[in-house]
Design an enzyme around this catalytic site. Structure first.
Site, PDB file in Angstrom:
ATOM      1  N   ARG A   1      11.067  27.878  36.649  1.00 40.90           N
ATOM      2  CA  ARG A   1      12.238  27.354  37.344  1.00 40.90           C
ATOM      3  C   ARG A   1      13.513  27.945  36.783  1.00 40.90           C
ATOM      4  NH1 ARG A   1       9.902  23.986  33.692  1.00 40.90           N
ATOM      5  NH2 ARG A   1      11.074  22.352  32.639  1.00 40.90           N
TER       6      ARG A   1
ATOM      7  N   CYS B   1      31.564  15.667  29.821  1.00 40.57           N
ATOM      8  CA  CYS B   1      30.789  16.748  30.448  1.00 40.57           C
ATOM      9  C   CYS B   1      30.326  17.806  29.449  1.00 40.57           C
ATOM     10  CB  CYS B   1      31.628  17.426  31.515  1.00 40.57           C
ATOM     11  SG  CYS B   1      30.786  18.854  32.237  1.00 40.57           S
TER      12      CYS B   1
END
Ligand SMILES: *Cc1c(COP(=O)(O)O)cnc(C)c1O
Ligand code: SF4
Length: 357
Positions: free
Chosen positions: A100, A116
């Site tokens: 992936r 974040c």
């Protein structure tokens, strides 16, 4: 309005706008202007409406309203905490696992979270791939048949127009080796108005498509968020949830339980509970791992197994996401000692040689 249209409320994008909306006191402005110059700020109307300015511990404000202490960094914090950079074969692609890879079509988000992990990269001016760069990134996927899953992240991929999103989904869906498309997004809760029929249609594909919703508090699930999620699930989108364990937001058994139950009630299956990545100026959000494990342990058996997320740490050297507990089984001489979620315990001896025959 001369043409009779309703003004669209806009996100609050700097310290002065936040002060104008009564969300920060005027005396904090000089410090907050400095913070906003360093790390992007955006609070959508949907999220601003949830904040109680009279509550200094408001869990929504804690996630989005800048604070002066963000300018303080600790020696443990890193600008690229999960080492995206060394794993970028072409612009916009991060490839760490064999099966992936991430596709980052842009670096803008509906809101900018104060904790974040990509805070040094994301922002409103944020790195949209040009048509040519996007094409190169998609070609990278087309020519890597071992990659079976394309994970759109960013920034937030649902900040793209439905037309651009449909283009990406169509291109990936046409690759026979891509069996799963996954999007990581905060939009359905942070800016649900973006989830229009056209956007849901852009995600409607024969390829299995998962949307992993980033949500951290039960209050983020408004009626509009509910409608947005319903629209996505009607388009065949399977919904997963990811949460960052955050001091002052979801670090008690009650707040975490409420969040996980609310997710499920919105068809969102909790997938990951992330240990905070050590991005600069985020230390006050960190909950120690021992506390995170104890929190989850307190929910096991009491809350439906569907609500159980994998508690994971994204290793700082780019070595991937590792589950970090809690553990219920321990190796003992000749077997396993297993604790039951309802309080009991059990010793499971190893099986003797398999019966002949
Ligand atoms: C987080 C991440 C993934 C997804 O990991 P899962 O455990 O499958 O959710 C894939 N690639 C990269 C580079 C990542 O950082
Ligand atoms: S939505 Fe995700 S990428 Fe964007 S600011 Fe929040 S944590 Fe960062």
């Amino acid at each position: 309005m001369p043409d009779g249209s309703i003004p669209t409320p806009r996100p609050l994008r700097d310290a002065d706008a936040l002060a104008g909306a009564g969300l920060v006191p005027a005396e904090s402005l000089p410090a907050l202007r400095q913070v906003a110059a360093r790390y992007a700020v955006s609070v959508t109307p949907a999220m601003a409406a949830l904040i109680d300015p009279a509550d200094p511990a408001d869990p929504i404000a804690a996630q989005y309203i800048p604070r002066a202490w963000e300018l303080e960094t600790t020696p443990q914090e890193l600008a690229d905490p999960i080492a995206d950079h060394p794993h970028t074969p072409v612009k916009g692609v991060v490839h760490r696992y064999p099966d992936r890879a991430l596709l980052k079509p842009l670096l803008a988000c509906p809101v900018y979270c104060r904790f974040c992990f990509r805070r040094e990269q994301v922002g409103p001016a944020g790195g949209v791939l040009s048509e040519a760069e996007l094409d190169t990134a998609l070609e990278w996927f087309a020519t890597h048949p071992q990659v079976q899953e394309a994970i759109l992240t960013g920034g937030d991929p649902l900040m793209l127009s439905p037309r651009r999103l449909a283009h990406i989904v169509r291109r990936l869906s046409a690759m026979p080796h891509i069996r799963i498309i996954r999007l990581h997004s905060r939009v359905p809760v942070a800016d649900p108005a973006r989830i229009t029929d056209a956007l849901a249609e852009a995600l409607d594909t024969e390829t299995a498509l998962f949307l992993c919703l980033h949500a951290n508090h039960t209050r983020e699930f408004t009626d509009d968020a509910r409608a947005a999620l319903r629209r996505l699930s009607r388009a065949g989108v399977a919904l997963l949830g990811q949460t960052v364990l955050l001091r002052g937001v979801n670090d008690t058994a009650e707040t975490l339980e409420a969040l996980l139950r609310t997710m499920l009630a919105h068809r969102v299956k909790p997938y990951y509970l992330h240990q905070l990545d050590r991005a600069p100026g985020t230390a006050r959000f960190e909950v120690p791992i021992a506390e995170g494990r104890a929190l989850l342990e307190s929910l096991r058996g009491r809350v439906t197994g569907l609500a159980w997320p994998t508690y994971a740490l994204d290793l700082p050297d780019g070595q991937g996401k590792a589950p970090i507990g809690p553990d219920f089984a321990e190796r003992r001489d000749g077997g396993w000692q297993v604790r039951g979620p309802l309080g009991g315990a059990h010793f499971q001896p190893d099986q003797d040689a398999a019966p002949a025959g």
